[in-house]
Design a protein around this motif. Sequence first.
Motif: not given
Length: 104
Positions: A63-64, A70-71, A67, A74
């Motif tokens: 999950d890290e 994804a960051l 994330r 973005k």
Amino acid sequence: QAHETNGITAAEVWALARNEEATLPSFRDRERATLAWVEAMTATPVDVPAALSEELRAQLRPDELVRLAALIAKVNFFARFMHGLGVPAEGFQTRCAFIPPSSA
């Protein structure tokens, strides 16, 4: 200073600004792997060696990693989107221009 309230020393910020985080023992393997992966993911063209991805997978929970990816995506999206539209930069530089205090 904002970095001090987040637990980062001036010496660490200065090392990051010069891409010399490997020179400070205060950066853990997890942080070094993360920084290297971020650099690789933001390069043009993207160049993420499989060994680097495997090293990061050993340091982060799934999950890290999602994330973080994804960051990065973005930030890259918005940077390229604005550049493509011709929106001028707001005076930011391509590299960190942190000037360390005399004690660093």
